[in-house]
Structures are given as C-alpha cells and as structure tokens.
Design an enzyme around this catalytic site. Structure first.
Site, mmCIF file in Angstrom:
data_model
loop_
_atom_site.group_PDB
_atom_site.id
_atom_site.type_symbol
_atom_site.label_atom_id
_atom_site.label_comp_id
_atom_site.label_asym_id
_atom_site.label_seq_id
_atom_site.Cartn_x
_atom_site.Cartn_y
_atom_site.Cartn_z
ATOM 1 N N GLU A 162 -7.362 7.873 2.449
ATOM 2 C CA GLU A 162 -7.822 6.885 3.444
ATOM 3 C C GLU A 162 -8.591 7.550 4.588
ATOM 4 O O GLU A 162 -8.106 7.671 5.710
ATOM 5 C CB GLU A 162 -6.625 6.129 4.017
ATOM 6 C CG GLU A 162 -5.869 5.331 2.982
ATOM 7 C CD GLU A 162 -4.742 4.510 3.586
ATOM 8 O OE1 GLU A 162 -4.177 4.947 4.597
ATOM 9 O OE2 GLU A 162 -4.435 3.441 3.044
ATOM 10 N N GLU A 358 -4.341 2.497 -4.469
ATOM 11 C CA GLU A 358 -3.101 2.133 -3.767
ATOM 12 C C GLU A 358 -3.094 0.631 -3.588
ATOM 13 O O GLU A 358 -4.081 0.061 -3.109
ATOM 14 C CB GLU A 358 -3.037 2.755 -2.362
ATOM 15 C CG GLU A 358 -2.615 4.178 -2.285
ATOM 16 C CD GLU A 358 -2.430 4.650 -0.833
ATOM 17 O OE1 GLU A 358 -1.970 3.866 0.024
ATOM 18 O OE2 GLU A 358 -2.753 5.814 -0.575
#
Ligand code: BGP
Length: 459
Positions: A162, A358
């Site tokens: 991320e 994810e």
C-alpha cells in the site's frame, strides 16, 4: 469467471504473522520498538503474533488443502539485514527460502512483498527515516540480496505494501524528526525516495531475475461525492487523485503528474529533482497494478482529503458514513460495487493487468462447541465481492490476475488486535493469552476451497 491461471489465495505480512521477533538473528523493526501504531493497551505486542515462524509448514499445508494458487507474504527487512544495511543474516534468508520452497512444493506461487511498513529500527536511529537518502540505498541493497537469492523461484514481487499508506507513514515519521520548517519538504522527499525504491526493484529484477514481474501496490479506496453538487464532485475527484491515482501515475509512467507537483508547490515543498532520479523513475515502471480493497469513502466540499489526513480515519472507522451501505464492526463501509469500480478504474486508466491482493472483513469471533466458527457472514461478504469482480472481468474487460484474501488465517490487525479476525482458519489465542495457538477450520474454509476448485464458477 476467470482465466485458467487465475491466482486464488491469501495475503499476509511478516509482523502480523511470524512472531519470533528476536530469534534467528533478526534485528528489531519499528514495530518491535512500538513506534508504529498507537495501539490500545488491550492489544497484543508483536512478539509471537500467530507464530508462523515455527508453524509455517502446518499453515502452508492448510492453504494447500484449500487449493491456494498463490500466497503473498512480506519479508522482514531486519530479519535479512538486522541493521538494515550491513551484514546479511543467513539464518533469516534461509527461513524465507524455506517458506518459498514449501509453497512451491504445493505449486503455490509465492508473491513476495519487500516492505510492509516495517522499517529496521537501526535505520531509524541512524537516519530518521525514508527522507534520508541512505535508507533508499539500504533498501536497494536489501532488494538485491533477496532477488538474487530467490532467483527463478519467485515470479512476482510487490516492492511496497500500500504505497499510499506507506508514504503517509514515511511522511509522518519524517515530520517527527526534522525541524518544523523542514517538515513538509522532508515528507515529500520521503515519498520520492519510496517511489525510487519501487523503480529500483524493477531495475534489480531486470538485471538478476528477468522472468519476474513487479507490481506497484496501492490501497485503492474509491471516493464518491457526498451529493451531486459540482463542488462535492470536484472534491471527490481531487481525493481520488491524491489517494489513489497520483502514485499509480508515477508507477506506470515514471513521471510526476502535474497535480502532484502543484500540491507540493502550494506547500512550498517542491523539490529540485536530480535528472538521474527522474530517469530512474522512468526506467523502472511497473508490470502490473496490485491493490488492496476494504471500503469506499465519501468526499465533500470544504473538507479536503490529503494523504496525510486520510488513512488515520480510514483505520479507525471515522470516515463519513454512506447511507446506502452497511458497515463492519470496525466502522468500515461494506461496498462490493466499489471493488468493481476500483479494478475497472485501474484497468481503464492504465491498461495493465490488475491483481487484487488484499480484501476481507474483520470480525470478532469465538470457537463454538464443535471447535469451529459458522462464519456465514464472511461467505456472504466474499460472495458479493467476487460477484462484482466477475462483472468487472466479464462485462468491463478487466484483466484480473488473481484474488488474494487478506489474512486467510487469523492474524494480528494493523493495530495489533487479535480480536479482529479475517481468516478461513481460526487461530486460538487472545490479545494477551497465547493459549496453544492451535489452528481450526471455520465454515468458510470449505466454501473457499470449492470456489477455488471451480475457478470461481460456484460461489
Ligand atoms: C491493510 C494492511 C494490512 C492489514 C489490512 C487490514 O491496510 O496492508 O497490513 O492489516 O489493512 O487492516 P486492519 O488490520 O487494520 O483491519
């Protein structure tokens, strides 16, 4: 729904699973030093996590039983280079090799993330953080050590977890250690160094593992306007740019987009970039887009969203509520259509394959008398997400590489909570009481197994 080699599986990070925080020659990371989260006193520390370090064979056998095609994990930088930049810890590297070999034994593709927020503590002590050029140099060395060692065995690398959240953390860390007047500039430089780090991974694989593909990853959170008032629509567009697209633009083109430069200019923080840096960014653009997806968000006129102010509210469930959606126990908006929108947006804009690495829902759960959890809500959650992904593939033409659920086995949350469970596999421990750390299959275990066996045809 999907192509033949679709990568079904799960995704975890090192500190949320491994434990063994001071075993096998590992150096401390900023997690071990308690620098990462403002965790509640009731949360766990990071010392044992779910003890994957000692139980990886048992866990991987369970993933294989579910039929996993891919498993994404992160490498703890300070397990491989205990002080972040000096001697290599052979024992640490051997552990990750053993994990990779165990996965390959079951034909599970390892998807290796090099950095999941867990900076070696020694680097922070010495240099302060990512705004210091030496951290970038250390990361390059670490990357080369790992990529060379894994060789042909690893085909997919994710340089950073991320990147938009990672940049946020790097910016905040820079702010803590530099004088007030230099804060914003240091944050921008930290972000720049992290983007160079990604390009560096691409260039490193080109040299030492040319078969490998590198994915740039963001936490993709689509922003909706609060109303159809043009000012709200504009606010949502700007929020989408700042949180999702600016970094993706750099990943995919190697060029800083105009609005990113303008944002920095407005804060009087526009750096003078070295030509070699700009060339390095251009030479290291990514092969595919990887992303996490948990929720959508709302933007409104008058409350500008920036990287700095967004992710704190995201995690703590304090984002504006959407009347059309339900929320999880942690106040995260449940929005399967947002996932279709997310992958469609990335695919349309960048014309690259997209990999959802994810996705999941955190729930408080307890074992029942049959030593299982009847987690029909998790099955319903994933069914809805996968239905939307099917539409993205079939109707929107998205080239989707795979779907990895976050925490296929219960693990510590980003804030160190054990009670926030994501898994198909229950791990028997509490926040403070480690119990026996035994593994139990939840109802969703069989469900996901069947999804994979039918390649998503039966949800
Ligand atoms: C992502 C992180 C993960 C993971 C996940 C779920 O942002 O990459 O590390 O923790 O979110 O978040 P949480 O654990 O807070 O529920």
């Amino acid at each position: 729904m999907v192509k033949e080699n679709f990568m079904w599986g799960g995704s975890v990070s090192s500190m949320q699973t491994e434990g063994a925080w001071n075993e096998g020659g590992k150096g401390p990371s900023i997690y071990d030093a308690g620098l990462m989260t403002s965790m509640a006193k009731t949360s766990s520390d990071w010392k044992v996590a779910i003890d994957f370090y000692h139980r990886y064979k048992e866990d991987i056998a369970l993933f294989a039983e579910m039929g996993f095609k891919a498993y994404r994990f992160s490498i703890s930088w300070s397990r491989v280079l205990p002080d972040g930049e000096g001697a290599v810890n052979e024992e640490g590297l051997a552990f990750y090799e053993a994990v990779v070999d165990e996965l390959l034994k079951y034909e599970i593709e390892p998807v290796v993330c090099l950095y999941h927020f867990d900076l070696p503590l020694a680097l922070v002590k010495k240099y302060g953080g990512w705004h210091h050029r030496s951290v970038l140099e250390a990361f390059k060395k670490y990357t080369e050590v790992v990529v060379k060692r894994f060789g042909k065995r690893v085909k997919y690398y994710i340089p950073m977890n991320e990147q938009n959240a990672a940049s946020t953390i790097a910016i905040q860390m820079a702010h803590k250690v530099v004088p007030e007047a230099e804060k914003v500039k240091a944050g921008v430089i930290a972000e720049h160094h992290m983007l160079l780090a990604v390009a560096g991974v691409k260039n490193c694989t080109r040299e030492f593992a040319p078969h490998a593909e590198v994915g740039g990853m963001v936490n993709f959170t689509p922003f909706y306007p609060k109303t159809s008032k043009p000012e709200d629509v504009l606010a949502a567009q700007i929020a989408n740019r700042r949180v999702n697209y600016q970094i993706l633009d750099v990943f995919t083109t190697g060029v800083y987009p105009a609005d990113m430069l303008k944002d920095w200019e407005e804060q009087q923080a526009l750096p003078v970039f070295q030509d070699t840096d700009l060339a390095a960014l251009k030479s290291g653009t990514i092969d595919f887009i990887a992303h996490s997806y948990y929720q959508s968000a709302i933007a409104a006129e008058g409350t500008p969203i920036t990287l700095e102010n967004f992710f704190g509210d995201f995690v703590t469930g304090k984002l504006l509520k959407n009347d059309y959606l339900q929320e999880s126990e942690w106040g995260w908006m449940i929005d399967p259509v947002g996932l279709r929108l997310a992958v469609k947006e990335m695919s349309d804009r960048y014309k690259l394959p997209v990999f959802t690495i994810e996705c999941g829902i955190g729930v408080q759960e307890e074992l029942n008398d049959e030593k299982t959890v009847e987690d029909d809500y998790r099955i319903a959650y994933f069914t809805a997400q996968l239905e939307q992904l099917s539409l993205a593939v079939e109707e929107d033409g998205v080239d989707l590489m795979g779907f990895l659920t976050w925490g296929p086995i219960d693990l510590l949350s980003s804030q160190g909570e054990m009670k926030k469970r994501y898994g198909f596999i229950y791990v028997d421990r509490d926040e403070k009481d480690l119990k026996e750390l035994k593994r139990y299959k939840k109802k969703s275990f069989e469900w996901f197994k069947q999804v994979i066996a039918t390649n998503g045809a039966v949800l």
